[in-house]
Scaffold this motif. Structure first.
Motif, PDB file in Angstrom:
ATOM      1  N   MET A   1      -0.549 -42.173 -34.206  1.00  0.00           N
ATOM      2  CA  MET A   1      -0.987 -40.790 -33.993  1.00  0.00           C
ATOM      3  C   MET A   1      -0.149 -39.808 -34.794  1.00  0.00           C
ATOM      4  O   MET A   1      -0.691 -38.906 -35.447  1.00  0.00           O
ATOM      5  N   SER A   2       1.176 -39.944 -34.736  1.00  0.00           N
ATOM      6  CA  SER A   2       2.042 -38.985 -35.427  1.00  0.00           C
ATOM      7  C   SER A   2       1.867 -39.072 -36.938  1.00  0.00           C
ATOM      8  O   SER A   2       1.793 -38.039 -37.626  1.00  0.00           O
ATOM      9  N   ALA A   3       1.780 -40.292 -37.479  1.00  0.00           N
ATOM     10  CA  ALA A   3       1.594 -40.438 -38.922  1.00  0.00           C
ATOM     11  C   ALA A   3       0.236 -39.895 -39.355  1.00  0.00           C
ATOM     12  O   ALA A   3       0.133 -39.193 -40.376  1.00  0.00           O
ATOM     13  N   SER A   4      -0.807 -40.192 -38.598  1.00  0.00           N
ATOM     14  CA  SER A   4      -2.147 -39.713 -38.949  1.00  0.00           C
ATOM     15  C   SER A   4      -2.223 -38.195 -38.852  1.00  0.00           C
ATOM     16  O   SER A   4      -2.825 -37.539 -39.719  1.00  0.00           O
ATOM     17  N   LEU A   5      -1.628 -37.630 -37.806  1.00  0.00           N
ATOM     18  CA  LEU A   5      -1.658 -36.179 -37.643  1.00  0.00           C
ATOM     19  C   LEU A   5      -0.886 -35.487 -38.754  1.00  0.00           C
ATOM     20  O   LEU A   5      -1.328 -34.455 -39.279  1.00  0.00           O
ATOM     21  N   LEU A   6       0.253 -36.069 -39.153  1.00  0.00           N
ATOM     22  CA  LEU A   6       1.045 -35.473 -40.229  1.00  0.00           C
ATOM     23  C   LEU A   6       0.286 -35.511 -41.549  1.00  0.00           C
ATOM     24  O   LEU A   6       0.233 -34.508 -42.280  1.00  0.00           O
ATOM     25  N   VAL A   7      -0.328 -36.650 -41.858  1.00  0.00           N
ATOM     26  CA  VAL A   7      -1.089 -36.774 -43.104  1.00  0.00           C
ATOM     27  C   VAL A   7      -2.287 -35.821 -43.093  1.00  0.00           C
ATOM     28  O   VAL A   7      -2.563 -35.132 -44.085  1.00  0.00           O
ATOM     29  N   ALA A   8      -3.001 -35.767 -41.962  1.00  0.00           N
ATOM     30  CA  ALA A   8      -4.182 -34.908 -41.879  1.00  0.00           C
ATOM     31  C   ALA A   8      -3.807 -33.436 -41.978  1.00  0.00           C
ATOM     32  O   ALA A   8      -4.479 -32.660 -42.668  1.00  0.00           O
ATOM     33  N   LEU A   9      -2.722 -33.043 -41.306  1.00  0.00           N
ATOM     34  CA  LEU A   9      -2.331 -31.642 -41.299  1.00  0.00           C
ATOM     35  C   LEU A   9      -1.829 -31.194 -42.663  1.00  0.00           C
ATOM     36  O   LEU A   9      -2.249 -30.144 -43.178  1.00  0.00           O
ATOM     37  N   LEU A  10      -0.946 -31.981 -43.278  1.00  0.00           N
ATOM     38  CA  LEU A  10      -0.429 -31.599 -44.589  1.00  0.00           C
ATOM     39  C   LEU A  10      -1.514 -31.657 -45.659  1.00  0.00           C
ATOM     40  O   LEU A  10      -1.655 -30.732 -46.468  1.00  0.00           O
ATOM     41  N   GLY A  11      -2.286 -32.748 -45.643  1.00  0.00           N
ATOM     42  CA  GLY A  11      -3.354 -32.869 -46.633  1.00  0.00           C
ATOM     43  C   GLY A  11      -4.423 -31.808 -46.469  1.00  0.00           C
ATOM     44  O   GLY A  11      -4.899 -31.218 -47.452  1.00  0.00           O
ATOM     45  N   GLY A  12      -4.825 -31.543 -45.223  1.00  0.00           N
ATOM     46  CA  GLY A  12      -5.838 -30.516 -44.985  1.00  0.00           C
ATOM     47  C   GLY A  12      -5.362 -29.135 -45.373  1.00  0.00           C
ATOM     48  O   GLY A  12      -6.129 -28.330 -45.916  1.00  0.00           O
ATOM     49  N   THR A  13      -4.079 -28.849 -45.101  1.00  0.00           N
ATOM     50  CA  THR A  13      -3.535 -27.534 -45.461  1.00  0.00           C
ATOM     51  C   THR A  13      -3.505 -27.348 -46.972  1.00  0.00           C
ATOM     52  O   THR A  13      -3.943 -26.315 -47.499  1.00  0.00           O
ATOM     53  N   VAL A  14      -2.986 -28.345 -47.686  1.00  0.00           N
ATOM     54  CA  VAL A  14      -2.883 -28.241 -49.148  1.00  0.00           C
ATOM     55  C   VAL A  14      -4.273 -28.130 -49.779  1.00  0.00           C
ATOM     56  O   VAL A  14      -4.527 -27.252 -50.629  1.00  0.00           O
ATOM     57  N   LEU A  15      -5.192 -29.003 -49.381  1.00  0.00           N
ATOM     58  CA  LEU A  15      -6.537 -28.974 -49.962  1.00  0.00           C
ATOM     59  C   LEU A  15      -7.284 -27.705 -49.579  1.00  0.00           C
ATOM     60  O   LEU A  15      -8.045 -27.158 -50.384  1.00  0.00           O
ATOM     61  N   GLY A  16      -7.083 -27.224 -48.353  1.00  0.00           N
ATOM     62  CA  GLY A  16      -7.729 -25.985 -47.943  1.00  0.00           C
ATOM     63  C   GLY A  16      -7.246 -24.788 -48.730  1.00  0.00           C
ATOM     64  O   GLY A  16      -8.030 -23.913 -49.118  1.00  0.00           O
ATOM     65  N   VAL A  17      -5.937 -24.746 -48.992  1.00  0.00           N
ATOM     66  CA  VAL A  17      -5.381 -23.658 -49.803  1.00  0.00           C
ATOM     67  C   VAL A  17      -5.919 -23.728 -51.231  1.00  0.00           C
ATOM     68  O   VAL A  17      -6.296 -22.703 -51.828  1.00  0.00           O
ATOM     69  N   LEU A  18      -5.960 -24.926 -51.813  1.00  0.00           N
ATOM     70  CA  LEU A  18      -6.484 -25.081 -53.172  1.00  0.00           C
ATOM     71  C   LEU A  18      -7.951 -24.653 -53.247  1.00  0.00           C
ATOM     72  O   LEU A  18      -8.365 -23.984 -54.208  1.00  0.00           O
ATOM     73  N   ALA A  19      -8.739 -25.044 -52.246  1.00  0.00           N
ATOM     74  CA  ALA A  19     -10.152 -24.667 -52.237  1.00  0.00           C
ATOM     75  C   ALA A  19     -10.322 -23.162 -52.111  1.00  0.00           C
ATOM     76  O   ALA A  19     -11.180 -22.565 -52.767  1.00  0.00           O
TER      77      ALA A  19
END
Length: 326
Positions: A106-124
């Protein structure tokens, strides 16, 4: 009141919810066919009715439902989750052996999803209506629409079977006798596919929310004021836009805690991980009531704990709550 009192009050309101969940699950399980004794007799190859009645009396399953529920709640007050007849040991010990795997997933998946979603959302958001925005939004939509078990199976086929880069399942190589950093690296290799599979679903949600939040905040008056004062674009994005755009993301983390815990049941089954999700499935199949109720209790505490932390973080980020705290 301070923001800590605000969060503690939110935590106190979760106690009745926890009690309702436990009572509801206990009552619903009474309608399921069979019980723990039936599963035990099946494992032993059968048994007569007298043996079954003796076992039910030994485990207290012949008492009325209200008395069984009262005994269970009384044990919970003393932090006693009961005894698992199927595994032959206390429920707390059974859950303690499986909990670290689920927490790591859970912690690894949440960290990957949160960081990846934030970076990709900002780029978009920074390239809105251009090809990066189109590509990121389309890929995110594809991941969101794809079932997690299919992503997991395709990951096994491609990266484990075809390419041979990653293990197809399990938590670690039990027969390798590894320790220290070698064991940690081995566990990390085994967790890559499960983590990526569970994270991709939530990453697609976070990037779309982050993109929309960035676009909304960038039109606010305080952002235009910062630009009018001559602040650099990078400073405006990081100090003003991104900080305020993160508030919806913080809320989603708390809401998705229970969803991610439920999704771990599928992921742990696909990758044969010895976690709480797989234990819950086995407990349902084997009609192990005490273990299943213990899993529900521990899972509810995990969700409440995550939401408590999210409330603290939200109170720190949201100036309205800080102002009310003064």
């Amino acid at each position: 009141m301070s923001f800590l009192v605000f969060a503690l009050r939110r935590l106190a309101t979760s106690v009745p919810s926890l009690l309702i969940i436990l009572v509801a699950v206990f009552v619903l399980l009474q309608f399921a066919p069979g019980d723990t004794v039936d599963a035990l007799l099946a494992q032993m190859g059968g048994g007569d009715a007298a043996v079954g009645e003796q076992l039910r009396h030994f485990y207290g399953l012949d008492a009325p439902v209200t008395i069984q529920l009262g005994h269970y709640l009384w044990r919970l007050v003393h932090l006693d989750l009961g005894f698992s007849a199927i595994y032959g040991k206390p429920v707390a010990e059974v859950i303690g052996e499986r909990l670290p795997v689920t927490l790591l997933l859970m912690s690894a998946s949440l960290l990957v999803a949160l960081l990846g979603g934030t970076v990709l959302g900002v780029l978009a958001a920074r390239r809105v209506n251009k090809w990066p925005d189109t590509v990121i939004s389309t890929v995110g939509l594809l991941f969101y629409a794809t079932p997690s078990f299919w992503l997991g199976l395709m990951g096994v086929v491609v990266f484990a079977v075809k390419l041979g880069w990653l293990p197809s399942g399990g938590f670690e190589d039990l027969g390798a006798g590894l320790s220290g950093l070698e064991r940690a690296f081995d566990i990390a290799r085994h967790m890559v596919l499960p983590t990526a599979t569970l994270a991709l679903i939530f990453l697609s949600i976070y990037l779309r929310v982050m993109r929309a939040s960035m676009l909304e905040v960038s039109t606010q008056d305080f952002v235009r004021t910062a630009r009018a004062k001559g602040a650099g674009e990078s400073r405006v994005v990081v100090r003003h836009v991104l900080r305020n755009a993160l508030l919806p993301m913080v809320t989603l983390v708390g809401l998705h805690a229970s969803t991610m815990l439920g999704g771990s049941v599928v992921i742990e089954s696909v990758f044969t991980l010895p976690g709480l999700g797989r234990l819950a499935y086995e407990s349902v199949v084997q009609r192990d009531l005490n273990t299943l109720l213990g899993i529900v209790f521990v899972s509810a505490l995990l969700v409440i704990g995550v939401n408590f932390f999210v409330d603290l973080l939200y109170a720190r980020l949201d100036p309205r709550i800080r102002a009310r705290g003064r």
